[in-house]
Design an enzyme around this catalytic site. Structure first.
Site, mmCIF file in Angstrom:
data_model
loop_
_atom_site.group_PDB
_atom_site.id
_atom_site.type_symbol
_atom_site.label_atom_id
_atom_site.label_comp_id
_atom_site.label_asym_id
_atom_site.label_seq_id
_atom_site.Cartn_x
_atom_site.Cartn_y
_atom_site.Cartn_z
ATOM 1 N N GLU A 117 0.948 -1.139 -0.020
ATOM 2 C CA GLU A 117 -0.103 -0.124 -0.031
ATOM 3 C C GLU A 117 0.666 1.206 0.027
ATOM 4 O O GLU A 117 1.827 1.120 0.309
ATOM 5 C CB GLU A 117 -0.949 -0.142 1.407
ATOM 6 C CG GLU A 117 -1.868 -1.039 1.079
ATOM 7 C CD GLU A 117 -2.949 -1.272 2.324
ATOM 8 O OE1 GLU A 117 -3.771 -1.676 2.167
ATOM 9 O OE2 GLU A 117 -2.307 -0.918 3.512
ATOM 10 N N CYS A 130 3.306 8.535 1.365
ATOM 11 C CA CYS A 130 3.887 7.571 2.119
ATOM 12 C C CYS A 130 4.047 6.037 1.367
ATOM 13 O O CYS A 130 3.144 5.662 1.119
ATOM 14 C CB CYS A 130 2.882 7.375 3.498
ATOM 15 S SG CYS A 130 3.304 6.084 4.580
ATOM 16 N N CYS A 137 6.667 -7.106 6.862
ATOM 17 C CA CYS A 137 7.998 -6.655 7.460
ATOM 18 C C CYS A 137 8.302 -7.735 8.341
ATOM 19 O O CYS A 137 7.518 -8.622 9.134
ATOM 20 C CB CYS A 137 7.357 -5.528 8.539
ATOM 21 S SG CYS A 137 8.927 -4.668 9.459
ATOM 22 N N CYS A 141 6.686 -5.189 15.593
ATOM 23 C CA CYS A 141 6.651 -4.313 16.730
ATOM 24 C C CYS A 141 5.161 -4.692 17.103
ATOM 25 O O CYS A 141 4.176 -4.776 16.224
ATOM 26 C CB CYS A 141 6.615 -2.900 16.161
ATOM 27 S SG CYS A 141 8.412 -2.758 15.356
ATOM 28 N N CYS A 144 1.832 -2.825 15.666
ATOM 29 C CA CYS A 144 1.916 -2.244 14.316
ATOM 30 C C CYS A 144 1.386 -3.317 13.505
ATOM 31 O O CYS A 144 1.647 -4.772 13.587
ATOM 32 C CB CYS A 144 3.342 -2.206 13.846
ATOM 33 S SG CYS A 144 3.285 -1.840 11.762
ATOM 34 N N GLY A 196 7.107 -2.112 6.021
ATOM 35 C CA GLY A 196 8.004 -2.574 5.904
ATOM 36 C C GLY A 196 9.484 -1.764 6.431
ATOM 37 O O GLY A 196 9.211 -0.676 7.014
ATOM 38 N N GLU A 197 10.381 -2.479 6.678
ATOM 39 C CA GLU A 197 11.549 -1.622 7.398
ATOM 40 C C GLU A 197 12.638 -1.187 6.438
ATOM 41 O O GLU A 197 13.126 -2.288 5.758
ATOM 42 C CB GLU A 197 12.294 -2.904 8.218
ATOM 43 C CG GLU A 197 13.489 -2.127 8.887
ATOM 44 C CD GLU A 197 13.563 -0.695 9.466
ATOM 45 O OE1 GLU A 197 12.904 -0.351 10.515
ATOM 46 O OE2 GLU A 197 14.564 0.006 8.791
ATOM 47 N N SER A 250 11.530 5.307 15.028
ATOM 48 C CA SER A 250 10.514 4.586 15.892
ATOM 49 C C SER A 250 11.116 4.502 17.230
ATOM 50 O O SER A 250 11.560 3.383 17.226
ATOM 51 C CB SER A 250 9.898 3.599 15.201
ATOM 52 O OG SER A 250 9.613 3.921 13.866
ATOM 53 N N HIS A 252 9.552 5.249 20.652
ATOM 54 C CA HIS A 252 8.449 4.595 21.147
ATOM 55 C C HIS A 252 8.578 4.129 22.897
ATOM 56 O O HIS A 252 7.610 3.905 23.319
ATOM 57 C CB HIS A 252 8.041 3.566 20.592
ATOM 58 C CG HIS A 252 7.451 3.907 19.054
ATOM 59 N ND1 HIS A 252 7.035 4.900 18.705
ATOM 60 C CD2 HIS A 252 7.646 2.990 17.998
ATOM 61 C CE1 HIS A 252 6.858 4.871 17.305
ATOM 62 N NE2 HIS A 252 7.294 3.662 16.965
ATOM 63 N N ASN A 327 -2.896 4.230 16.370
ATOM 64 C CA ASN A 327 -3.970 3.906 15.342
ATOM 65 C C ASN A 327 -4.593 2.639 15.686
ATOM 66 O O ASN A 327 -3.803 1.679 15.323
ATOM 67 C CB ASN A 327 -3.515 4.326 13.907
ATOM 68 C CG ASN A 327 -3.298 5.659 13.748
ATOM 69 O OD1 ASN A 327 -4.024 6.432 14.073
ATOM 70 N ND2 ASN A 327 -1.982 6.108 13.216
ATOM 71 N N CYS A 370 -1.222 5.619 10.025
ATOM 72 C CA CYS A 370 0.275 5.101 10.236
ATOM 73 C C CYS A 370 0.141 3.609 10.976
ATOM 74 O O CYS A 370 -0.466 3.700 11.942
ATOM 75 C CB CYS A 370 0.951 5.913 11.438
ATOM 76 S SG CYS A 370 2.176 6.978 10.721
HETATM 77 N N1 SAH Z 1 9.308 0.355 9.553
HETATM 78 C C1 SAH Z 1 9.542 1.664 9.806
HETATM 79 C C2 SAH Z 1 8.768 2.334 9.036
HETATM 80 C C3 SAH Z 1 7.123 2.100 9.071
HETATM 81 S S1 SAH Z 1 6.197 2.577 10.317
HETATM 82 C C4 SAH Z 1 9.552 2.084 11.187
HETATM 83 O O1 SAH Z 1 8.887 1.374 12.025
HETATM 84 O O2 SAH Z 1 10.244 3.121 11.593
HETATM 85 C C5 SAH Z 1 5.991 4.272 10.167
HETATM 86 C C6 SAH Z 1 5.668 4.743 11.767
HETATM 87 O O3 SAH Z 1 4.398 4.198 12.236
HETATM 88 C C7 SAH Z 1 6.754 4.064 12.834
HETATM 89 O O4 SAH Z 1 6.863 5.091 13.608
HETATM 90 C C8 SAH Z 1 5.833 2.955 13.470
HETATM 91 O O5 SAH Z 1 6.328 2.693 14.682
HETATM 92 C C9 SAH Z 1 4.432 3.557 13.465
HETATM 93 N N2 SAH Z 1 3.255 2.786 13.816
HETATM 94 C C10 SAH Z 1 3.030 1.414 13.447
HETATM 95 N N3 SAH Z 1 2.099 1.090 13.871
HETATM 96 C C11 SAH Z 1 1.261 2.116 14.442
HETATM 97 C C12 SAH Z 1 0.227 2.179 14.743
HETATM 98 N N4 SAH Z 1 -0.943 1.274 14.961
HETATM 99 N N5 SAH Z 1 -0.188 3.664 15.316
HETATM 100 C C13 SAH Z 1 0.580 4.601 15.255
HETATM 101 N N6 SAH Z 1 1.674 4.669 14.855
HETATM 102 C C14 SAH Z 1 2.202 3.236 14.252
HETATM 103 FE FE1 SF4 Z 2 7.839 -3.218 10.731
HETATM 104 FE FE2 SF4 Z 2 8.134 -0.572 11.144
HETATM 105 FE FE3 SF4 Z 2 5.708 -1.980 11.803
HETATM 106 FE FE4 SF4 Z 2 8.109 -2.399 13.416
HETATM 107 S S1 SF4 Z 2 6.598 -0.522 13.182
HETATM 108 S S2 SF4 Z 2 6.478 -3.881 12.516
HETATM 109 S S3 SF4 Z 2 9.607 -2.077 11.848
HETATM 110 S S4 SF4 Z 2 6.731 -1.639 9.730
#
Ligand code: SAH
Ligand code: SF4
Length: 393
Positions: A117, A130, A137, A141, A144, A196-197, A250, A252, A327, A370
């Site tokens: 996406e 984005c 991935c 996390c 996520c 993805g990362e 990220s 957190h 989210n 996100c």
């Molecule tokens: N993999 C990379 C980039 C994609 S995620 C990373 O983790 O940085 C983009 C951002 O959205 C990251 O900061 C991630 O931690 C955050 N994110 C993931 N799931 C989320 C959620 N459910 N609510 C809010 N932010 C979230």
């Molecule tokens: Fe992968 Fe980023 Fe989601 Fe973590 S937050 S699972 S690194 S996409």
């Protein structure tokens, strides 16, 4: 894909499926050096190749042309030669959803039938795209949605650049050949914050960003590109040196105990190690500040003590703290922090001298915010029990 609510509009585009392997090389995503080598291999004389690279590049990335026949400053037989050896292929748009707030989410199909996406977020005076770097991935996390998707493959550089080109197609952003005008920039910024990362697909991400940054084509400057990583420490210096874009982390959590649970890569590279790598980034990349992303999870990482620890940890790093209200997604094991809690946290960070914007969730009605991205057909979601086993919740 929208278990939660129906989208405002949803066009299901039924584009023709791609022909089976044609043996042609896709030009999209090749760096200038790779394009040069490919043109020579296809029979372009060495003495012409520099000019040919420039011409083809401009057609593909400045004008957005997809048909070699339309490359009118090339001789007819050279156009035929190109068509015989090359293609200009983008991922296939399966669906496009438009949120009530104007956010657009594209579900794209790539080779092998995989889906990723991309999300376009229009804002006052700018528009952010984005994009995804992987299908799913490999990291998990616990907050996520993408991290619950089992199937993973790296996107090619072409599939990454293709997301930018498709968004420009959809927004009608390519200039009209012959007019010479570029018009307004609708896609003015790119964030690698989709699925993805990105630093686990470093070479393809780097090549794709070089294509996107090239001044003769899409020409988005390195300050308009932000790469978000969960903290792949060994690749951070390379990101500065080989891409030079803005960096988002990220983060957190403010203790290793909590970060191990939220962002499991922390078990490999802990907070101290990560901060060490980040301290060098601004100088190496000649960029101003690092964005720390901080998802607000009720009762998990959102206390005043967390906010104070956060500012102590990052002392000395030019930074902005982006607070992301969690989210939700179906089956998520967390809740969003209350608004007052998020504001109290933001105040502590702000009073310590850091910008602390609270990110407004965009496109929530189409699950485009996100961390909500996950392809519709990947229903093999890990169960809550799997997630609990991995994260110790
Ligand atoms: N993999 C990379 C980039 C994609 S995620 C990373 O983790 O940085 C983009 C951002 O959205 C990251 O900061 C991630 O931690 C955050 N994110 C993931 N799931 C989320 C959620 N459910 N609510 C809010 N932010 C979230
Ligand atoms: Fe992968 Fe980023 Fe989601 Fe973590 S937050 S699972 S690194 S996409």
């Amino acid at each position: 894909m929208t278990e939660a609510s129906a989208p405002i509009t949803q066009d299901v585009l039924t584009l023709p499926r791609k022909l089976p392997q044609t043996g042609r090389t896709n030009i999209v995503g090749l760096t200038r050096e790779q394009l040069r080598a490919a043109l020579v291999a296809a029979g372009t004389p060495e003495r012409q190749v520099k000019m040919r690279v420039g011409q083809v590049w401009q057609w593909v990335y400045h004008w957005g042309v997809r048909d070699f026949a339309a490359m009118t400053n090339l001789a007819k037989d050279y156009r035929a030669l190109l068509a015989e050896h090359f293609s200009i292929d983008l991922p296939e748009v399966v669906t496009r959803q438009v949120s009530a707030d104007g956010t657009r989410k594209y579900l794209l199909r790539i080779a092998g039938g995989h889906e990723v996406e991309a999300v376009y977020i229009p804002e006052e005076g700018r528009g952010t795209l984005c994009i995804s770097s992987q299908v799913g991935c490999t990291l998990t996390c616990s907050f996520c949605h993408t991290g619950t998707q089992k199937l993973v493959r790296n996107l090619t550089a072409g599939e990454i650049v293709g997301q930018v080109m498709l968004a420009r197609d959809d927004l009608g952003e390519w200039p009209e050949p012959g007019t010479g005008s570029g018009g307004d920039r609708l896609v003015s910024n790119i964030v690698l914050m989709g699925m993805g990362e990105p630093l686990y697909n470093f070479d393809n991400v780097r090549d794709a960003m070089r294509v996107v940054m090239d001044g003769e084509g899409i020409a988005l400057g390195r300050r308009r590109i932000t790469l978000s990583t969960s903290g792949v420490v060994p690749e951070i210096a390379r990101t500065a040196e080989e891409i030079g874009c803005q960096l988002a982390i990220s983060f957190h959590a403010t203790t290793d105990e909590v970060r191990d649970r939220l962002v499991p890569i922390n078990k490999k590279w802990n907070i101290a190690t990560l901060l060490g790598a980040l301290r060098d980034y601004p100088k190496l990349s000649n960029s101003e500040r690092i964005t720390f992303e901080y998802v607000m999870l009720k009762g998990v990482n959102d206390s005043d003590a967390d906010a104070r620890r956060l500012v102590r940890l990052i002392a000395g790093i030019p930074a902005k703290i982006n607070l992301i209200p969690f989210n939700e997604w179906p089956g998520a094991p967390y809740e969003r922090s209350d608004w007052e809690r998020i504001e109290a946290f933001a105040d502590i960070v702000y009073n310590a001298g850091y910008a602390s914007p609270i990110r407004t969730p965009r496109g929530e009605d189409i699950m485009a915010a996100c961390g909500q991205l996950k392809s519709a057909t990947e229903r093999a979601r890990k169960s809550r029990a799997d997630i609990a086993a991995e994260t110790g919740h």
